[in-house]
Scaffold this motif. Structure first.
Motif, PDB file in Angstrom:
ATOM      1  N   SER A  61       0.837  -1.202   0.000  1.00 33.68           N
ATOM      2  CA  SER A  61       0.000   0.000   0.000  1.00 33.68           C
ATOM      3  C   SER A  61       0.873   1.253   0.000  1.00 33.68           C
ATOM      4  N   PRO A  62       0.521   2.253  -0.828  1.00 40.77           N
ATOM      5  CA  PRO A  62       1.298   3.499  -0.853  1.00 40.77           C
ATOM      6  C   PRO A  62       1.320   4.208   0.507  1.00 40.77           C
ATOM      7  N   SER A  63       0.300   4.020   1.327  1.00 39.27           N
ATOM      8  CA  SER A  63       0.257   4.703   2.626  1.00 39.27           C
ATOM      9  C   SER A  63       0.982   3.922   3.713  1.00 39.27           C
ATOM     10  N   ALA A  64       1.503   2.744   3.411  1.00 37.91           N
ATOM     11  CA  ALA A  64       2.180   1.913   4.410  1.00 37.91           C
ATOM     12  C   ALA A  64       3.577   2.412   4.735  1.00 37.91           C
ATOM     13  N   GLY A  65       4.182   3.155   3.876  1.00 31.47           N
ATOM     14  CA  GLY A  65       5.563   3.523   4.066  1.00 31.47           C
ATOM     15  C   GLY A  65       5.788   4.795   4.709  1.00 31.47           C
TER      16      GLY A  65
END
Length: 65
Positions: A61-65
């Protein structure tokens, strides 16, 4: 990697006493998750492959990092 047979806290358990997190229990073929602030309440349980797919999706997920 989860150790079978023990509740383990998330590595993102927060500060203080580290109780603002979830705990995970590896039952080999199933994975259980519970709230560390309410360990006597019901846990959610998933087939191990479904939980692994869920974790991979979170990592991607792009928001996981």
């Amino acid at each position: 990697m989860l150790t079978p047979g023990t509740w383990q806290k998330s590595s993102f358990s927060g500060g203080g006493q580290g109780d603002a997190c979830v705990e995970v229990f590896n039952r080999r073929t199933r994975i259980s998750i519970r709230d560390s602030k309410a360990p006597t309440r019901a846990a959610l349980t998933f087939p191990a492959p479904a939980f692994a797919a869920f974790l991979e999706a979170l990592k991607a997920s792009p928001s996981a990092g």
